[in-house]
Design a protein around this motif. Sequence first.
Motif, PDB file in Angstrom:
ATOM      1  N   UNK A  13       0.817  -1.206   0.000  1.00 58.41           N
ATOM      2  CA  UNK A  13       0.000   0.000   0.000  1.00 58.41           C
ATOM      3  C   UNK A  13       0.855   1.262   0.000  1.00 58.41           C
ATOM      4  N   UNK A  14       0.332   2.364  -0.575  1.00 58.31           N
ATOM      5  CA  UNK A  14       1.043   3.640  -0.483  1.00 58.31           C
ATOM      6  C   UNK A  14       1.165   4.091   0.967  1.00 58.31           C
ATOM      7  N   UNK A  15       2.192   4.857   1.239  1.00 57.26           N
ATOM      8  CA  UNK A  15       2.462   5.281   2.613  1.00 57.26           C
ATOM      9  C   UNK A  15       1.313   6.077   3.227  1.00 57.26           C
ATOM     10  N   UNK A  16       0.694   7.042   2.524  1.00 54.58           N
ATOM     11  CA  UNK A  16      -0.431   7.761   3.160  1.00 54.58           C
ATOM     12  C   UNK A  16      -1.568   6.829   3.566  1.00 54.58           C
ATOM     13  N   UNK A  17      -1.798   5.757   2.807  1.00 53.54           N
ATOM     14  CA  UNK A  17      -2.836   4.797   3.179  1.00 53.54           C
ATOM     15  C   UNK A  17      -2.462   4.080   4.468  1.00 53.54           C
ATOM     16  N   UNK A  18      -1.186   3.760   4.611  1.00 53.94           N
ATOM     17  CA  UNK A  18      -0.737   3.084   5.828  1.00 53.94           C
ATOM     18  C   UNK A  18      -0.925   3.981   7.047  1.00 53.94           C
ATOM     19  N   UNK A  66      -3.237   6.213   7.468  1.00 50.55           N
ATOM     20  CA  UNK A  66      -4.665   6.200   7.813  1.00 50.55           C
ATOM     21  C   UNK A  66      -5.060   4.860   8.441  1.00 50.55           C
ATOM     22  N   UNK A  67      -4.585   3.754   7.867  1.00 45.38           N
ATOM     23  CA  UNK A  67      -4.978   2.435   8.356  1.00 45.38           C
ATOM     24  C   UNK A  67      -4.408   2.128   9.736  1.00 45.38           C
ATOM     25  N   UNK A 100       7.385   8.883   7.783  1.00 48.46           N
ATOM     26  CA  UNK A 100       6.094   9.562   7.830  1.00 48.46           C
ATOM     27  C   UNK A 100       5.352   9.302   9.125  1.00 48.46           C
ATOM     28  N   UNK A 101       5.363   8.056   9.589  1.00 51.30           N
ATOM     29  CA  UNK A 101       4.541   7.690  10.731  1.00 51.30           C
ATOM     30  C   UNK A 101       4.926   8.465  11.981  1.00 51.30           C
ATOM     31  N   UNK A 102       6.202   8.756  12.120  1.00 48.44           N
ATOM     32  CA  UNK A 102       6.644   9.458  13.320  1.00 48.44           C
ATOM     33  C   UNK A 102       6.841  10.957  13.072  1.00 48.44           C
ATOM     34  N   UNK A 138      -3.616  14.840   2.835  1.00 51.03           N
ATOM     35  CA  UNK A 138      -4.627  15.744   2.291  1.00 51.03           C
ATOM     36  C   UNK A 138      -5.585  15.000   1.386  1.00 51.03           C
ATOM     37  N   UNK A 139      -5.111  14.030   0.645  1.00 53.98           N
ATOM     38  CA  UNK A 139      -5.954  13.282  -0.281  1.00 53.98           C
ATOM     39  C   UNK A 139      -5.772  13.767  -1.701  1.00 53.98           C
ATOM     40  N   UNK A 140      -6.247  12.947  -2.629  1.00 49.73           N
ATOM     41  CA  UNK A 140      -6.051  13.238  -4.045  1.00 49.73           C
ATOM     42  C   UNK A 140      -6.890  14.433  -4.475  1.00 49.73           C
TER      43      UNK A 140
END
Length: 378
Positions: A26-31, A33-34, A368-370, A376-378
């Motif tokens: 998965x893309x990093x921004x999805x991770x 959020x998940x 990213x996580x830390x 922002x979203x697409x």
Amino acid sequence: MSDTNPESSNFNALNTDVTESILSLLPIPSLVRFSSVSKLWRSIITSLPPSPSPSPWLFLFGIHNTSSFHNQSFAFDPLSNSWLRLPFPPSLPSLHLLGSDRFLFTTAPRFSFSPFLKPNWRFTSPVPFPRINPLLAVFSSNLILVGGVGSIGGLVNIDDRSPVQIYDTTLDSWQLCPPLPQSFPSAAHESLSSALCKRRFYVFDINSSFISSFSLDTHTWSDVQTLRPPGLLFAFLNSCGDDTLVLGGMCNSSDRGFSFNLWRIEEGSMEFSEIAIMPEALLFGLVGGDNEDEDDGNRFRSLKCVGAGCLVYVFNEDGHKKYPACVCEIGLENGGKCRWRSVPPLPSPVNKFHKLVSFCSTVSITDVFHSDATHIGA
């Protein structure tokens, strides 16, 4: 969402190794959020190996000369096709900000560096020759500074050619090496482009098309050559992968008119071969209008090109246009084709800046996580 939510129960029942394999795709921004779905998912995601994303992100740091309140920073993830709004690096003066390979740098009041998503500034020992806007790259555990300009009594000294300066992050020490060859008309960062490839640091003059390379092993410069494909107006040098040089530049030819082209560059000989041409609709979408409005290339002068890995980004530095951009995925092997596409607009509001710092870099989920990055979203 709790661990007992029925929408996640089936996924939670999967073997942990299987779950890790799925999440790693998965893309990093999805991770990011998940990671809020459940404690199990958060634990798995935060324990994923910190391998960098194969598709480098584009980073933009907008700097306002008189009001730091108006500074903004953004990152574009090509896999999710979305922007993240980043907190602007705090504490240090922003006018001398630089970026390269997962790090931010500032040259004043002292030279210092920090991971770009987790600001933790580290000051180096004093730089032997302080520079404004040098070229900069990260290799192994070292940094290399080339060119830039000095100052006398607060005034820029354009005739000052300092040695190449290499910083060892382990020993906190600087080493001086031969300066940029005098054939280059200017040592200023704004007129030069650079790329790190096969243990050589290449410097290319955007306007004159002079090129030379500095060996990281022998600490010597190669002879200065001219790299100018037919019709070239200006260009930027990039490294794509560990062993490929790519030149991206604006051309004007009798058969094509204005076009933005990409060429693969052979090391040593500096021979070039065309690999891609930006679709006309994308090119004029970056500057507005069509190719019949003007018969000169001045309106293209605000275009800039940065690249890494298999991606090359082209964007407009003119703040009035809110930095429209496009990206090319380069297929260099097995006759692979190059694919162009537009990049979504920056998330509003976007301020007007006096300076824009831009660079490409790979990113890991740990980066990213830390951090305090906001999706922002697409």
